[in-house]
Motif scaffolding. Structure first.
Motif, short mmCIF file in Angstrom:
data_model
loop_
_atom_site.label_atom_id
_atom_site.label_comp_id
_atom_site.label_asym_id
_atom_site.label_seq_id
_atom_site.Cartn_x
_atom_site.Cartn_y
_atom_site.Cartn_z
N PRO A 253 -7.84 -33.16 34.28
CA PRO A 253 -7.80 -32.42 33.06
C PRO A 253 -7.82 -31.07 33.17
CG PRO A 253 -10.01 -33.31 33.56
CD PRO A 253 -9.05 -33.63 34.58
N PRO A 254 -7.02 -30.59 31.96
CA PRO A 254 -7.40 -28.76 32.17
C PRO A 254 -8.73 -28.72 32.16
CG PRO A 254 -5.75 -29.70 30.34
CD PRO A 254 -6.64 -30.89 30.86
N GLY A 255 -8.69 -27.50 32.93
CA GLY A 255 -10.22 -26.79 32.93
C GLY A 255 -10.86 -27.40 34.63
N LEU A 256 -10.53 -28.49 35.10
CA LEU A 256 -10.94 -28.95 36.45
C LEU A 256 -9.63 -28.81 37.41
CD1 LEU A 256 -13.12 -29.99 38.18
CD2 LEU A 256 -12.38 -32.31 37.24
N PHE A 257 -8.48 -28.75 36.69
CA PHE A 257 -7.22 -28.83 37.88
C PHE A 257 -7.18 -27.67 38.44
CE2 PHE A 257 -2.79 -27.86 38.59
CZ PHE A 257 -2.43 -29.26 39.20
N GLU A 258 -7.42 -26.25 37.75
CA GLU A 258 -7.01 -25.23 38.59
C GLU A 258 -8.24 -24.80 39.60
OE1 GLU A 258 -6.25 -21.72 36.46
OE2 GLU A 258 -4.35 -22.64 35.76
N PRO A 259 -9.63 -24.90 39.51
CA PRO A 259 -10.55 -24.92 40.39
C PRO A 259 -10.12 -25.94 41.48
CG PRO A 259 -11.39 -25.04 38.13
CD PRO A 259 -10.01 -25.33 37.91
N LEU A 260 -9.90 -27.18 41.51
CA LEU A 260 -9.57 -28.10 42.39
C LEU A 260 -8.61 -27.63 43.31
CD1 LEU A 260 -10.30 -31.62 41.11
CD2 LEU A 260 -11.56 -30.54 42.74
N GLN A 261 -7.50 -27.46 42.57
CA GLN A 261 -6.19 -26.76 43.02
C GLN A 261 -6.67 -25.55 44.16
OE1 GLN A 261 -2.82 -24.98 40.90
NE2 GLN A 261 -1.61 -26.71 41.84
N GLU A 262 -7.27 -24.75 43.69
CA GLU A 262 -7.60 -23.54 44.52
C GLU A 262 -8.48 -23.88 45.77
OE1 GLU A 262 -10.06 -19.41 44.19
OE2 GLU A 262 -9.65 -20.64 42.23
N ILE A 263 -9.36 -24.83 45.82
CA ILE A 263 -10.25 -25.42 46.68
C ILE A 263 -9.33 -26.07 47.54
CG2 ILE A 263 -12.07 -26.94 47.47
CD1 ILE A 263 -13.36 -26.26 44.75
N LEU A 264 -8.35 -26.72 47.24
CA LEU A 264 -7.58 -27.62 48.10
C LEU A 264 -6.60 -26.76 48.81
CD1 LEU A 264 -6.93 -30.94 45.81
CD2 LEU A 264 -8.43 -30.70 47.80
N GLU A 265 -6.11 -25.89 48.13
CA GLU A 265 -5.04 -24.80 48.70
C GLU A 265 -5.83 -24.13 49.90
OE1 GLU A 265 -1.49 -22.43 49.24
OE2 GLU A 265 -1.97 -24.48 48.48
N ASP A 266 -6.89 -23.82 49.77
CA ASP A 266 -7.84 -23.08 50.71
C ASP A 266 -7.75 -23.98 51.91
OD1 ASP A 266 -7.93 -20.77 49.16
OD2 ASP A 266 -10.16 -21.44 48.46
N CYS A 267 -7.89 -25.55 51.87
CA CYS A 267 -7.97 -26.38 52.55
C CYS A 267 -6.60 -26.70 53.41
CB CYS A 267 -8.87 -27.33 52.18
SG CYS A 267 -10.46 -27.38 51.80
N SER A 268 -5.58 -26.36 52.72
CA SER A 268 -4.31 -26.74 53.46
C SER A 268 -3.97 -26.15 54.68
CB SER A 268 -3.21 -26.24 52.47
OG SER A 268 -2.83 -24.88 52.54
N PRO A 269 -3.22 -26.99 55.44
CA PRO A 269 -2.97 -26.74 56.64
C PRO A 269 -1.93 -25.29 56.86
CG PRO A 269 -2.16 -28.97 56.57
CD PRO A 269 -2.90 -28.32 55.02
N ARG A 270 -1.24 -25.24 55.94
CA ARG A 270 -0.31 -23.98 55.85
C ARG A 270 -1.15 -22.65 55.77
NH1 ARG A 270 4.38 -24.08 51.69
NH2 ARG A 270 4.73 -26.00 52.35
N CYS A 271 -2.05 -22.62 54.76
CA CYS A 271 -2.87 -21.71 54.50
C CYS A 271 -3.99 -21.27 55.46
CB CYS A 271 -3.63 -21.81 53.37
SG CYS A 271 -2.42 -21.61 51.69
N ARG A 272 -4.55 -22.45 56.14
CA ARG A 272 -5.27 -22.25 57.35
C ARG A 272 -4.65 -21.73 58.44
NH1 ARG A 272 -8.78 -27.50 58.05
NH2 ARG A 272 -9.79 -26.29 59.60
N THR A 273 -3.53 -21.93 58.62
CA THR A 273 -2.84 -21.58 59.87
C THR A 273 -2.29 -19.97 59.63
OG1 THR A 273 -1.59 -23.60 60.35
CG2 THR A 273 -0.50 -21.54 61.14
#
Length: 287
Positions: A253-273
């Motif tokens: 839902p709105p309000g939860l989407f962006e915080p989760l997306q940010e956490i998952l982006e920080d964990c993405s293989p591309r960003c970690r590389t």
């Protein structure tokens, strides 16, 4: 819903999903075995996956012979009508193989590349979920003896969010997904792993989960369930600025989407590389 084409597509998807669900529920052999494997030895296909897809594509082709198909078990044709059916005849095959109840039939219809109808049939729950673009999401059967319009739960604080996720069958991806779960779980209420992306997305729509994420999904895993989640009020997408894809699918839902997306982006293989390379250049990482 006033568009006659969408009414027709929804009615056909509901009937095809109902027939396939009944075949899978009532026709499961006691000696069910693996017919073949896909991406790895544990990514399996049973004879019932194949039979259900043949039933669905045959039924739809009889009624709309000019439509295209994209199916998990090999159905692929472009069609000439502008309509394409995106089909997962048995989402949750490993659950089905082991006799676990969390599996579903997922059928979506695209018109000119946009998903306009989605149906998810969950026979062991006795529930059918459906959505039409702009017409809301609904469920009936099982816990919904009277048809109910679905709505996501109000967005909770991140630390009170119950998430659903899944794990792929390629070893390297599974290892990364386990690492992501380890990073996410201290920051949320808990994580559930049901084994069917289609049902997880419908559970977000129904308020049974606060959010769902996964990497490695295919179009047939997402098409129907993502539309149902959106029509129930969820946001869906992938990496920042991108639609849901194999790199990331997220529904919340709105309000939860962006915080989760940010956490998952920080964990993405591309960003970690990229982060590893920055640290390496600055002397923070040694070989």
């Amino acid at each position: 819903m006033t568009d006659p084409l969408l009414t027709e597509l929804l009615d056909l998807a509901l009937e095809a999903a109902r027939r396939a669900g009944a075949l899978l529920r009532d026709g499961r052999p006691d000696d069910l075995a693996v017919a073949k494997t896909k991406t790895s030895p544990i990514d399996v296909v049973t004879e019932m996956d194949i039979a259900a897809e043949k039933l669905i594509t045959g039924f739809l082709a009889d009624h709309r012979p000019q439509d295209g198909f994209l199916g998990e078990e090999g159905a692929s044709s472009p069609g000439t009508s502008g309509v394409r059916w995106v089909i997962d005849p048995l989402d949750g095959t490993v659950n089905y193989l082991y006799g676990l109840p969390t599996w579903a039939v997922s059928i979506a219809a695209e018109r000119d590349g946009e998903t306009v109808v989605g149906v998810v049939e969950a026979p062991m729950r006795g529930e059918t979920y459906r959505a039409v673009l702009g017409g809301g999401a609904h469920a009936e059967g099982g816990a919904y003896p009277d048809e109910r319009r679905l709505a996501v739960r109000p967005s909770p604080p991140l630390d009170q969010a119950l998430l659903g996720t899944g794990f792929g069958y390629v070893q390297a991806r599974r290892a990364h997904q386990a690492d992501v779960a380890q990073r996410v779980i201290p920051r949320v209420r808990d994580i559930r792993r049901g084994g069917s992306a289609a049902i997880d997305l419908c559970d977000v729509a129904a308020g049974r989960l606060d959010a769902y994420y996964e990497r490695g999904l295919n179009p047939w895993d997402l098409a129907a369930g993502a539309l149902i989640a959106r029509e129930a009020g969820a946001l869906t997408g992938g990496r920042p600025g991108e639609p849901a894809s194999g790199e990331l699918a997220l529904a919340a839902p709105p309000g939860l989407f962006e915080p989760l997306q940010e956490i998952l982006e920080d964990c993405s293989p591309r960003c970690r590389t990229r982060a590893w390379r920055r640290r390496s250049r600055s002397g923070g990482v040694t070989a």
